[in-house]
Motif scaffolding. Structure first.
Motif, PDB file in Angstrom:
ATOM      1  N   THR A  71       1.258  -1.400   0.316  1.00  0.00           N
ATOM      2  CA  THR A  71       0.107  -0.054  -0.012  1.00  0.00           C
ATOM      3  C   THR A  71       0.691   1.320   0.051  1.00  0.00           C
ATOM      4  O   THR A  71       1.538   1.188   1.050  1.00  0.00           O
ATOM      5  CB  THR A  71      -0.373   0.132   0.817  1.00  0.00           C
ATOM      6  N   HIS A  93       0.555   5.784   0.205  1.00  0.00           N
ATOM      7  CA  HIS A  93      -0.320   7.028   0.689  1.00  0.00           C
ATOM      8  C   HIS A  93       0.617   8.050   0.619  1.00  0.00           C
ATOM      9  O   HIS A  93       1.901   8.197   0.028  1.00  0.00           O
ATOM     10  CB  HIS A  93      -0.465   7.044   1.360  1.00  0.00           C
ATOM     11  N   PHE A 151      -3.875   7.194  -2.804  1.00  0.00           N
ATOM     12  CA  PHE A 151      -3.563   6.052  -1.708  1.00  0.00           C
ATOM     13  C   PHE A 151      -3.971   4.031  -3.646  1.00  0.00           C
ATOM     14  O   PHE A 151      -4.845   4.725  -3.604  1.00  0.00           O
ATOM     15  CB  PHE A 151      -4.526   5.877  -1.426  1.00  0.00           C
ATOM     16  N   THR A 210      -9.222  -3.136   0.170  1.00  0.00           N
ATOM     17  CA  THR A 210      -8.165  -2.196   1.117  1.00  0.00           C
ATOM     18  C   THR A 210      -8.507  -0.762   0.650  1.00  0.00           C
ATOM     19  O   THR A 210      -8.243  -0.305   1.440  1.00  0.00           O
ATOM     20  CB  THR A 210      -7.156  -2.686   0.583  1.00  0.00           C
ATOM     21  N   LYS A 249     -12.032   0.312   2.019  1.00  0.00           N
ATOM     22  CA  LYS A 249     -12.074   0.636   3.798  1.00  0.00           C
ATOM     23  C   LYS A 249     -10.782   2.192   4.231  1.00  0.00           C
ATOM     24  O   LYS A 249     -11.034   3.009   5.082  1.00  0.00           O
ATOM     25  CB  LYS A 249     -11.023  -0.715   4.200  1.00  0.00           C
ATOM     26  N   TRP A 250      -9.719   2.280   3.007  1.00  0.00           N
ATOM     27  CA  TRP A 250      -9.320   4.096   3.971  1.00  0.00           C
ATOM     28  C   TRP A 250      -9.738   4.896   3.100  1.00  0.00           C
ATOM     29  O   TRP A 250      -9.619   5.874   3.969  1.00  0.00           O
ATOM     30  CB  TRP A 250      -7.808   3.653   2.183  1.00  0.00           C
ATOM     31  N   SER A 285     -11.798   5.500   6.556  1.00  0.00           N
ATOM     32  CA  SER A 285     -11.712   6.199   8.282  1.00  0.00           C
ATOM     33  C   SER A 285     -11.212   7.501   6.798  1.00  0.00           C
ATOM     34  O   SER A 285     -10.747   7.739   8.514  1.00  0.00           O
ATOM     35  CB  SER A 285      -9.797   5.391   7.404  1.00  0.00           C
ATOM     36  N   LYS A 286     -11.147   7.644   5.975  1.00  0.00           N
ATOM     37  CA  LYS A 286     -10.864   9.118   6.043  1.00  0.00           C
ATOM     38  C   LYS A 286     -12.184  10.500   6.497  1.00  0.00           C
ATOM     39  O   LYS A 286     -12.083  11.416   6.155  1.00  0.00           O
ATOM     40  CB  LYS A 286     -10.120   9.920   4.051  1.00  0.00           C
TER      41      LYS A 286
END
Length: 271
Positions: free
Chosen positions: A39, A41, A57, A113, A116-117, A120-121
């Motif tokens: 991953t 970013h 991301f 993935t 879900k990121w 989370s933001k």
């Protein structure tokens, strides 16, 4: 000049930093196949834009046929570009998601993935720019259904520009959603990736168990060898599942546990 999210994405992917190393595992009918997943970013501004205007991301897996590299330039990856000024999001690369190995759950794991990121933001109201569906994944009816079900499982809508096709019937069209809050991750894709640390710890435990089992087998081999034909006859009568080997006659490898130590450990545990 105002950048489109597609243009911003191409520049941001050159700036992103490696973040976490994960592992995707699947069984191919013979054994376990392990695929590393990285991953990456970055959160920055481009040109004269506001500070930290963009975020990028990406989750990408190694590709067996990448040219002189572990990672392919665009396959086996899912990325997302976020503009916090316009509050818009675009999936990539280039809108098209192409997996070098289909049917093993790699694509859904990468998409899970990324989504879900995004969750989370805390940006559920950000709108999503449409992406293009890949024709490569729709050469047959079965492949088309598999591709379309992949997108709809995560909450995306599918449509065409010049026809009335919608949903699973779309052959050549687009995918998108009203906003980030419309996207979900099915339970079956929640924990398909493991961190490298967790994988390494589990692998170490498996190896230790295997070493102990091998030591015990060498003990049995030594006993069989000492008893000769009578012990073999007894084991055949008891339907011993493993053929007789002379493992105990080979020098121990540096990493092997000695049979004596193993048997002592087992006796101590039983007591």
């Amino acid at each position: 000049m105002t950048l489109t999210l597609k243009q911003a994405s191409r520049r941001l992917e050159q700036l992103c930093q490696a973040e976490h190393l994960n592992v995707f595992e699947h069984h191919n009918g013979v054994g376990r196949v392990v695929i590393p997943v990285l991953t990456e970013h970055v959160h920055t501004a481009l040109d004269d834009g506001p500070a930290e205007q963009y975020e990028f991301f990406r989750a990408r897996a190694t590709h067996a046929h990448a040219l002189n590299a572990d990672f392919h330039i665009c396959h086996n990856q899912v990325s997302v570009t976020v503009c916090h000024v316009t509050q818009t999001v675009k999936f990539g690369p280039g809108g098209q998601l192409i997996m070098g190995r289909r049917g093993i759950g790699l694509g859904p794991s990468l998409m899970a993935t990324v989504i879900k990121w995004l969750h989370s933001k805390k940006i559920p109201t950000y709108s999503i720019e449409p992406g293009d569906l890949s024709r490569v994944d729709a050469t047959t009816e079965g492949e088309r259904l598999q591709r379309n079900r992949f997108y709809t499982a995560f909450g995306f809508s599918l449509w065409t520009t010049f026809t009335s096709e919608r949903g699973l019937d779309v052959v050549d069209g687009h995918f998108g959603a009203v906003n980030v809050g419309c996207l979900t991750v099915p339970d079956r894709y929640q924990n398909r990736l493991r961190t490298w640390q967790a994988f390494e710890n589990a692998l170490g435990d498996e190896r230790l168990e295997g070493v102990k089992n091998l030591a015990e087998l060498k003990d049995i081999d030594r006993w069989i060898s000492g008893k000769a034909w009578l012990s073999r006859l007894l084991l055949n009568f008891l339907k011993w599942p493993l053929p007789f080997r002379t493992r105990h006659k080979h020098p121990l490898k540096p990493w092997e546990v000695t049979p004596e130590n193993t048997m002592t450990e087992n006796l101590s545990v039983k007591q």
